[in-house]
Scaffold this motif. Structure first.
Motif, PDB file in Angstrom:
ATOM      1  N   ALA A  66       1.221  -5.134   1.521  1.00 11.67           N
ATOM      2  CA  ALA A  66       2.199  -5.545   0.515  1.00 11.67           C
ATOM      3  C   ALA A  66       2.143  -7.052   0.306  1.00 11.67           C
ATOM      4  O   ALA A  66       2.240  -7.537  -0.803  1.00 11.67           O
ATOM      5  N   THR A 265      -1.276   7.436   0.735  1.00  9.03           N
ATOM      6  CA  THR A 265       0.027   6.780   0.890  1.00  9.03           C
ATOM      7  C   THR A 265       0.794   7.375   2.064  1.00  9.03           C
ATOM      8  O   THR A 265       1.318   6.654   2.920  1.00  9.03           O
ATOM      9  N   THR A 279       0.257  -1.301  -0.696  1.00  7.17           N
ATOM     10  CA  THR A 279       0.179  -0.696  -2.037  1.00  7.17           C
ATOM     11  C   THR A 279      -1.096   0.111  -2.154  1.00  7.17           C
ATOM     12  O   THR A 279      -2.116  -0.238  -1.555  1.00  7.17           O
ATOM     13  N   SER A 281      -3.478   1.666  -5.174  1.00  4.53           N
ATOM     14  CA  SER A 281      -3.645   1.725  -6.630  1.00  4.53           C
ATOM     15  C   SER A 281      -5.028   2.226  -7.011  1.00  4.53           C
ATOM     16  O   SER A 281      -6.017   1.970  -6.319  1.00  4.53           O
TER      17      SER A 281
END
Lengths: 428, 251
Positions: A66, A265, A279, A281
């Motif tokens: 993060a 995740t 994160t 993505s």
């Protein structure tokens, strides 16, 4: 009155006032030129980012802590990164993740996502009696395939390099070119880095092919992650685990991207005791973010240029107000020989619009040429500018310039049309 | 009747002071007349001309031009009357500074929406004896030649009425004779009604009717003393000296 006659009157007016007309037009030329050129820079940046993200290779998922450690916070921040090699290892379990075909961890490296918050580990690199600047990428052997790089000379780092924590290094094409004459001549040579307290001698085993674009692909130097971790102990987290700045996951099939994203995740969150301090993505996510950034940039640049267009319009209004006073007698004569106020109004509006249309056309030309000239230049900043002139920006700029001519021309033209012919003729 | 003024007044206001420029003027002028309006400066001559020329509106009273009440017309309608029915000639010529003589003469036709302009303009310039000066700019022409261009410009739309405000005021004696002769010829041969404002008695003598103004009122309206009484075009009055001279050398 016939439109053509008014046009002819206006052009002969301009022909006899060349300097003034030219200066009036200059405001619009600069305004339109600036809009076109700056929007081209914005669009170019957007296109550059898009092609760069696409060029990373397909079916990729990027996992990042993060907080990636800000360059402002210094190297100490890197200790507090939340992603570790353990997370990468857990993703390599084929029974849990059949859809994942490759996982590669990295530290430092070429900025993959146009996310400028990621720390670039920039260092001075000396070799062959020359020196240059390179960005350290510490990673694993499959980095080259996952990220779609081509090795131009020599070989990439291997699992043997990982195991031995070897001091072998692979150079980006620009780094190699800066230090050595050809990629081939770089192979087997020694280079030295001075990175903070670390002073390390490395052996070049490979050179990557040029990727181009405005990223740092060609200015990196790639080390085995294990070597880096040993030599630069500060990248270990406080609990002794090996920190990483990014984990790239390659998925077998684009259709499984979202499914994989969710599974990744969940797994990493479980590793971190349920905290989502990272994160995940996909390429599309990166594109969306990057495009938002560059769209904002384009709008901002366009708005700044738009201000100069408005200033140009005010210039037109100013000159026209002076010109109406100066031409009072002419207006009186025209009214005496039969012109009505509408015809005078039209004449002056047409003059204003001609100035802006002509200025707009020249401005488009200037803007396009400026964009072409700037394309590929770095202006000494080290990162090249890509420009892309779009038909939209040309249409918008020319449309706006006509509107500006109308808007700023109407008031002076109205003043002209309202002149009392008797008063106007009395003036000398 | 071409022009009919009844109880016409024009009052200018400057601050709190009201200045009457014309007071209770009654006047009729018929088609084909050649009229001089004379009077001292400030007597209201120019105001009367501006009202007759539809450049200005009366404060009170009625002005009918060819049966139409000009006082009730708006700006656009009055511009149309100026464009179609009236030609103006001024003391200071009032030519645009840059265009050639030919373009100057074309200008009123542009506003009147007339076609065939180049040919008509060339014809009008020939009429005033300037065939060989068509492409000259005002700065390349003498005063008399500039006034001829202005007359050609007034003439080219075939107006019923030409209003000339001191047309010879800026010209020498010989040129004055030429210009007055030109107006006489236009009146005689084309039947155009010509109204002159002048303060030169020798110019007024060439007209057939002299209206004298003082302090905004008509104090006399008589057939011009020396003129042979000629009521209709065709019965030729003696031409003014050198009236037909075609063009003089630039000054």
């Amino acid at each position: 009155m016939i439109f053509i006659d008014t046009l002819r009157m206006a052009t002969s007016e301009f022909a006899s006032n060349k300097l003034r007309t030219g200066l009036t037009m200059l405001g619009i030329i600069i305004g339109v030129g600036a809009v076109i050129a700056l929007m081209a820079a914005g669009q170019g940046a957007q296109a550059g980012v898009t092609s760069k993200v696409r060029g990373l290779g397909s079916n990729l998922i990027f996992v990042k802590p993060a907080t990636t450690g800000s360059s402002g916070g210094g190297i100490r921040d890197l200790r507090s990164l939340t992603l570790t090699t353990d997370d990468a290892t857990s993703l390599r379990d084929q029974t849990v993740f059949p859809e994942i075909s490759a996982v590669v961890s990295q530290f430092g490296g070429s900025d993959t996502s146009a996310d400028t918050s990621q720390t670039s580990l920039q260092t001075q690199l000396i070799g062959n009696g020359r020196n240059t600047t390179a960005i350290i990428t510490a990673t694993e052997p499959n980095f080259v395939t996952v990220r779609n790089y081509t090795v131009a000379a020599g070989a990439f780092i291997t699992s043997d390099d990982m195991d031995r924590k070897s001091t072998n290094v692979v150079l980006g094409s620009k780094v190699a070119a800066d230090l050595f004459d050809t990629p081939a001549s770089a192979i087997g040579q020694n280079v030295r880095i001075n990175f903070g307290p670390v002073n390390l001698s490395l052996t070049v085993i490979g050179v990557l092919a040029t990727r181009g674009g405005n990223g740092s692909d060609d200015t990196q130097m790639i080390l085995p992650l294990t070597t880096f971790a040993t030599r630069l102990p500060f990248i270990r987290s406080t609990n002794g685990k090996q920190n990483v700045q990014e984990i790239t996951v390659k998925v077998t099939d684009a259709g499984k991207l979202n499914q994989a994203k969710l599974a990744i995740t969940n797994t990493i969150a479980a590793n971190h005791g349920g905290t989502q301090d990272f994160t995940v993505s996909t390429q599309d996510d990166l594109l969306t973010t990057a495009n938002e950034v560059s769209r904002t940039l384009t709008i901002l640049l366009g708005a700044i240029a738009g201000i100069s267009l408005i200033v140009g319009g005010i210039g037109i209004m100013n000159i026209m107000l002076v010109s109406v006073i100066e031409r009072t007698r002419e207006i009186g004569i025209r009214k005496a020989v039969g012109a009505n106020s509408r015809m005078i109004l039209m004449q002056f509006i047409i003059e204003a619009v001609i100035v802006t249309v002509a200025g707009g056309a020249i401005g488009v030309l200037v803007g396009v040429v400026a964009a072409k000239v700037a394309n590929g230049q770095d202006f000494g900043t080290g990162s090249t500018i890509t420009t892309q002139v779009t038909s939209t920006s040309i249409l918008v700029a020319s449309g706006v310039s006509v509107l500006i001519g109308l808007f700023f021309g109407i008031y002076p033209a109205y003043q002209a049309s309202r002149l009392d012919p008797i008063e106007a003729l009395r003036k000398d | 009747m071409m022009i009919r003024l009844r109880h016409l007044s024009k009052i200018y206001r400057s601050g709190d002071v009201f200045v009457p420029a014309l007071q209770n003027v009654d006047l009729d002028i018929d088609y084909g007349e050649f009229v001089a309006i004379v009077g001292a400066s400030g007597s209201g001559k120019s105001t009367l001309m501006n009202i007759i020329g539809c450049l200005d509106r009366p404060t009170r009273g009625v002005y009918e031009l060819e049966g139409h009440d000009v006082g009730r017309m708006n700006d656009i309608q009055r511009a149309k009357v100026r464009s179609r029915r009236i030609g103006f000639v001024f003391q200071s010529f009032n030519l645009l500074s840059r265009p050639s003589a030919l373009s100057q003469v074309e200008l009123p036709m542009i506003y009147a929406g007339m076609g065939d302009r180049r040919r008509r303009a060339a014809h009008a310039l020939a009429e005033v004896g300037l065939s060989d000066r068509m492409h000259h700019k005002p700065s390349q022409l003498s005063g008399g030649q500039q006034q001829r261009v202005a007359i050609a410009r007034a003439l080219v739309t075939d107006p019923a009425l030409i209003l000339a405000d001191e047309p010879t005021g800026a010209l020498d004696t010989k040129t004055t004779g030429d210009i007055v002769g030109l107006f006489e010829r236009l009146n005689r041969e084309h039947g155009i009604t010509v109204i002159f404002v002048t303060h030169e008695p020798e110019v007024a003598e060439h007209t057939r009717r002299t209206i004298t103004l003082r302090d905004g009122r008509i104090i006399s309206d008589v057939p011009t003393a020396r003129s042979t009484v000629v009521q209709f075009p065709g019965t030729v009055a003696p031409a003014a000296p050198a009236a037909q001279a075609a063009g003089e050398a630039p000054a």
